[in-house]
Design a protein around this motif. Sequence first.
Motif: not given
Length: 344
Positions: A124, A152, A195, A207, A230
Amino acid sequence: MRICILGATGLVGRETITLIARAWPGATLALFASRDQELALDGKSYEVLAASRLEAADAPRGDLAFVALDDEHSKRYVPRLLELGYRVIDKSNTFRADPKVPLVVAGANSDIVDDAVRLVANPNCTTIPLMLALSPLRRELGLSAVTVSTYQAVSGAGIATLDAFLAASRDGYQGLDRLGLPFKATGYAGNTVPHNGGTDESGFSSEERKLMFESRKILAMPALDVSAQCCRVGVAVGHYENAWITFERQVDLERVASILSNPAEAPFVKYLPGAAGEGLSALHCVQDRDRALVGRLRPDPRDRDRKSVCLTVVADNLRLGAATNAVRIATRWFKSADPDLQAP
Ligand SMILES: NC(=O)c1ccc[n+]([C@@H]2O[C@H](COP(=O)([O-])OP(=O)(O)OC[C@H]3O[C@@H](n4cnc5c(N)ncnc54)[C@H](OP(=O)(O)O)[C@@H]3O)[C@@H](O)[C@H]2O)c1
């Protein structure tokens, strides 16, 4: 040398085309996506074919294939590419947990890729830069625990989501009030959101689970204490990660800085001295696309044993976090003309 890219029209596939020209300038490219089409990239036009053509009995054999498709399509095409004699690097999640398939970060554990290996899973986009920072430190200091929080970029969700984000940003910032109310509260533009895709009964998203599982597999530390949270931020490209790391031994910050500054010990890392994080931003990594930027090194104030540090890792998710790592893995089989892309 004949190289295939599946998903050539996507964000990661396009970056892969550019990198192949640097690593293997004489290679013949065969590009595939969902349907026959032309791809315009960097002033050139490329013919792209429907990937389903690879299922024909007379589909051409070849040397190397990069697969930048979603999980479902990787599952469909990777076995066929192996059957056709390609060595394959798959960028999806499909094979990462398979114990028979190496999960590789070039510069961290790429020595496990030898001639006998035919399929490698690319990790990832947050795992790759974190491993580049952690694996050289672990060699010297041992590793006990890692906590990481990620911020992210939207391009991690693919080209259609990125284009929708850019359009929503343009519209939202035009009508901006000081609270940002013209933006959609659940959207990416002008926003920070969890996320949260694939959240399971553990309460962690897919994730977050990927980052934890992949770290353990790459470092070959199945019992490593690792926890991740995340989120996505309203940025086009560049993933930002804050990490709290506990080592087995006491840490000398100068020694940590010297390891991270030495390309022989910490390949593909650019260490930025100074706790203030100058030169460390999502957009800085888009100007230095093939390295993990690492900095903000400080002792963790909670730890009186002096075994823990805080640091920040930033990397271009499309390049170092995806296409560059994949190309570097393949240089274990086919030497790169560009030394910056050659895995040790
Ligand atoms: N973006 C990132 O930061 C990142 C980082 C690491 C890993 N990855 C992984 O890399 C993979 C690709 O990501 P991406 O961001 O490049 O995605 P993307 O921009 O959405 O591109 C998807 C690609 O898949 C192709 N495709 C869609 N349906 C297909 C079908 N039925 N048959 C064959 N090809 C099909 C698309 O072709 P058309 O143009 O014809 O639709 C396009 O080339 C994913 O597994 C992703 O999780 C992405």
